[in-house]
Scaffold this motif. Structure first.
Motif, PDB file in Angstrom:
ATOM      1  N   VAL A   1       0.823  -1.187  -0.016  1.00 37.08           N
ATOM      2  CA  VAL A   1      -0.150   0.082   0.031  1.00 37.08           C
ATOM      3  C   VAL A   1       0.875   1.334  -0.181  1.00 37.08           C
ATOM      4  O   VAL A   1       2.078   1.284   0.483  1.00 37.08           O
ATOM      5  CB  VAL A   1      -0.957   0.024   1.181  1.00 37.08           C
ATOM      6  CG1 VAL A   1      -1.844  -1.215   0.966  1.00 37.08           C
ATOM      7  CG2 VAL A   1      -0.252   0.025   2.559  1.00 37.08           C
TER       8      VAL A   1
ATOM      9  N   CYS B   1      -0.573   1.824   9.415  1.00 37.80           N
ATOM     10  CA  CYS B   1      -0.583   2.118   7.802  1.00 37.80           C
ATOM     11  C   CYS B   1      -1.985   2.881   7.251  1.00 37.80           C
ATOM     12  O   CYS B   1      -1.934   2.802   6.197  1.00 37.80           O
ATOM     13  CB  CYS B   1      -0.368   0.699   7.059  1.00 37.80           C
ATOM     14  SG  CYS B   1       0.981  -0.119   7.516  1.00 37.80           S
ATOM     15  N   ALA B   2      -2.584   3.262   8.422  1.00 37.53           N
ATOM     16  CA  ALA B   2      -3.953   4.092   7.977  1.00 37.53           C
ATOM     17  C   ALA B   2      -4.020   5.237   8.769  1.00 37.53           C
ATOM     18  O   ALA B   2      -4.828   6.246   8.312  1.00 37.53           O
ATOM     19  CB  ALA B   2      -5.250   3.107   8.024  1.00 37.53           C
TER      20      ALA B   2
ATOM     21  N   TRP C   1      -4.553   6.574  -0.519  1.00 34.30           N
ATOM     22  CA  TRP C   1      -4.175   5.400  -0.142  1.00 34.30           C
ATOM     23  C   TRP C   1      -4.374   4.254  -1.416  1.00 34.30           C
ATOM     24  O   TRP C   1      -5.623   4.491  -1.944  1.00 34.30           O
ATOM     25  CB  TRP C   1      -4.965   4.932   1.155  1.00 34.30           C
ATOM     26  CG  TRP C   1      -4.484   4.007   1.773  1.00 34.30           C
ATOM     27  CD1 TRP C   1      -3.993   3.919   2.942  1.00 34.30           C
ATOM     28  CD2 TRP C   1      -4.874   2.597   1.642  1.00 34.30           C
ATOM     29  NE1 TRP C   1      -3.744   2.673   3.583  1.00 34.30           N
ATOM     30  CE2 TRP C   1      -4.441   1.727   2.539  1.00 34.30           C
ATOM     31  CE3 TRP C   1      -5.572   1.634   0.637  1.00 34.30           C
ATOM     32  CZ2 TRP C   1      -4.510   0.394   2.677  1.00 34.30           C
ATOM     33  CZ3 TRP C   1      -5.751   0.480   0.782  1.00 34.30           C
ATOM     34  CH2 TRP C   1      -5.237  -0.302   1.786  1.00 34.30           C
TER      35      TRP C   1
ATOM     36  N   ALA D   1      -4.406   8.535   7.026  1.00 36.12           N
ATOM     37  CA  ALA D   1      -3.459   8.262   5.580  1.00 36.12           C
ATOM     38  C   ALA D   1      -4.672   8.735   4.531  1.00 36.12           C
ATOM     39  O   ALA D   1      -5.758   8.699   4.470  1.00 36.12           O
ATOM     40  CB  ALA D   1      -3.295   6.699   5.264  1.00 36.12           C
TER      41      ALA D   1
ATOM     42  N   PHE E   1       0.980   5.639   0.332  1.00 39.85           N
ATOM     43  CA  PHE E   1      -0.131   6.669   0.836  1.00 39.85           C
ATOM     44  C   PHE E   1       0.505   7.876   1.253  1.00 39.85           C
ATOM     45  O   PHE E   1       1.751   8.009   1.111  1.00 39.85           O
ATOM     46  CB  PHE E   1      -0.864   6.142   2.005  1.00 39.85           C
ATOM     47  CG  PHE E   1      -0.216   5.439   3.192  1.00 39.85           C
ATOM     48  CD1 PHE E   1       0.183   6.180   4.070  1.00 39.85           C
ATOM     49  CD2 PHE E   1       0.073   4.227   3.024  1.00 39.85           C
ATOM     50  CE1 PHE E   1       0.937   5.546   5.349  1.00 39.85           C
ATOM     51  CE2 PHE E   1       1.045   3.511   4.126  1.00 39.85           C
ATOM     52  CZ  PHE E   1       1.531   4.242   5.220  1.00 39.85           C
TER      53      PHE E   1
END
Length: 385
Positions: A146, A176-177, A189, A186, A148
Motif C-alpha cells: 500500500v 498504515c492507515a 491510499w 492516511a 499513501f
C-alpha cells in the motif's frame, strides 16, 4: 539490557520495507478534499471516508502515476523509531505515534489469557483466486504493497486482500492507515496486490474508507494496531493516445482478481503461521538485508509477546528477521500454498531486537479478538460507489 523495538514504518521519500515481512505505515493529511470521519458502533470504530465521488478516485489514481510509482519503489528506506512509554529504548528520535498508556475499555481483554474459544468465535472462510494458474513460488496473490501520504510525506506498507461480501476489502496495520500521535489519517491510499519489482499484475485499488478500532485512533493503543480498508474496483495504466500519457483501464473487483484470505480470532498461541511482507528498512546497526522489491515470508509457531513496554500488552510474536516495510503484512494460519490462502490471524506490527545485537530477530502482531471481527464486519458493510 532492554530489547529494542522499532515500528515497521516506511517513508516513500526514503521508502521503507521491513525484514522478511515488512511492516510499514502511513497516514494521510487531515482535512484533505473528499475526506470525512465518522464514529460508529457505540464509539468502538473509527471509519474515515477517503473518496466521495469518481473525481476523488481519479485524483488519487493520477497522483500515483506510473512515473511516481517507479520513483517510489526505488527510494531508499527509512524507518523512524517509536519511543516506548516504558523501559524500552528507541535508538533515534521518533516521528511515528508514541503510545502513552492502556486505552479504556481494553483492560479486560488485555489482562485475560490467550484463550481459544473456537466454538463461539466467528470464522470467515478464505476465497481462492478464481483463476487457477499457479502462484509465483507459491506466494499468495492477495499480498501486496500500500502507498499513501500523511501530510506532505509519502509512505508505504504491506497488506492483504481479505474475503468479504463486498469483494473489496484489505487488511493492514492500523499505523498504515492512521497516525494517532498527530491525529491524522492516511490519504491518497492505494493497494497493489502481487507487487513485484514495480509491476502491478492484478491492478491498483484506490482506498474508499479506512476502518479502525477507536482504541488505536484515540489512544494510540498498539494492541489494536490493525485496519480494514474498503477499496474501489481496480485499474491498470494503459498507454494513452499520445506519448508519455496513460489512461485507466478497469480490471474489476479485488477479490475476483486475487481471492481473499479468511479470518479467525481468539485462536490462542502455539499455532503454525506464515507471515508475509515487503521488508526493506535497515537494521539498527545500519545493515540492510532486504530491498522491499519482492514479497518475502517467515514461518514458525506463535508465542505470547513479553514486551518491556506498554506498547503491546496482549500481542503474539514470531521469530523473524523482517525489518521496516513489512508492516501490515498478513499472518496466515492453516495456509494452503497451492491455493495461496489461509486464515488471517494477525498483521505485522513491530520488529524487535531481543538479543540486543542491533539486528531484528522477532516480529509481533496484535492478538485478534472479538473486537477485531467487529471492525472487519463494519468495514465489510461499506460500499464503494
Amino acid at each position: 539490557m532492554s530489547p529494542r523495538v522499532r515500528r515497521l514504518t516506511t517513508t516513500l521519500s526514503a521508502l521503507v520495507a521491513s525484514g522478511v515481512l515488512v511492516l510499514s505505515a502511513f497516514t494521510g493529511s487531515a482535512g484533505a478534499a473528499g475526506t470525512q470521519a465518522e464514529k460508529a458502533a457505540a464509539g468502538s470504530i473509527t471509519s474515515i471516508t477517503l473518496t466521495k465521488n469518481n473525481a476523488d478516485v481519479k485524483r488519487i489514481a493520477d497522483y500515483w502515476s506510473p512515473a511516481k510509482l517507479k520513483r517510489a519503489q526505488n527510494n531508499n528506506p527509512a524507518t523512524p523509531e517509536v519511543k516506548p512509554s516504558g523501559s524500552g529504548k528507541a535508538s533515534s528520535a521518533p516521528v511515528s505515534p508514541t503510545p502513552t498508556g492502556t486505552a479504556s475499555g481494553g483492560t479486560a481483554v488485555k489482562t485475560a489469557t490467550y484463550s481459544s474459544r473456537k466454538s463461539s468465535s466467528p470464522v470467515v472462510s478464505p476465497v481462492p483466486p478464481a483463476k487457477k494458474q499457479p502462484t509465483k513460488n507459491n506466494l499468495p496473490r492477495t499480498v501486496g504493497k500500500v502507498f499513501f501520504k500523511i501530510g506532505d510525506k509519502e509512505y508505504w506498507c504491506s497488506a492483504s486482500a481479505v474475503a468479504s461480501k463486498n469483494h473489496h476489502l484489505v487488511a493492514t496495520a492500523g499505523h498504515c492507515a492512521f497516525d494517532p500521535k498527530r491525529n491524522q489519517h492516511a490519504d491518497y491510499w492505494i493497494f497493489i496486490p502481487g507487487y513485484d519489482q514495480g509491476r502491478t499484475p492484478y491492478g491498483i485499488y484506490v482506498g474508499h474508507s479506512l476502518n479502525l478500532h477507536e482504541n488505536f485512533t484515540a489512544q494510540g493503543d498498539y494492541d489494536y494496531d490493525y485496519a480494514f480498508v474498503t477499496v474501489h474496483d481496480g485499474f491498470v495504466w494503459k498507454p494513452g493516445k499520445t506519448s508519455n500519457t496513460y489512461q485507466m483501464e478497469s480490471v474489476g473487483s479485488l477479490e475476483d482478481n486475487v481471492g481473499g484470505q479468511g479470518l479467525m480470532v481468539n485462536r490462542g498461541v502455539g499455532l503454525s503461521v506464515f507471515a508475509f511482507g515487503y521488508p526493506a528498512a535497515p537494521n539498527i546497526d545500519g545493515s540492510r538485508p532486504y530491498d522491499g522489491q519482492r514479497m518475502l515470508w517467515c514461518d514458525g509457531r506463535t508465542y505470547q509477546t513479553k514486551a518491556p513496554t506498554r506498547l503491546v500488552e496482549m500481542g503474539i510474536s514470531l521469530g523473524c528477521t523482517f525489518t521496516g516495510g513489512a508492516s501490515g503484512g498478513p499472518w496466515l494460519i492453516y495456509y494452503d500454498p497451492e491455493q495461496g490462502v489461509g486464515y488471517l490471524n494477525g498483521v505485522n506490527s513491530f520488529a524487535w531486537d531481543t538479543d540486543t545485537d542491533k539486528k531484528y530477530d522477532r516480529i509481533s502482531s496484535p492478538y485478534f479478538i472479538q473486537s477485531t471481527y467487529v471492525v472487519y464486519e463494519y468495514a465489510d458493510r461499506q460500499r464503494a460507489f
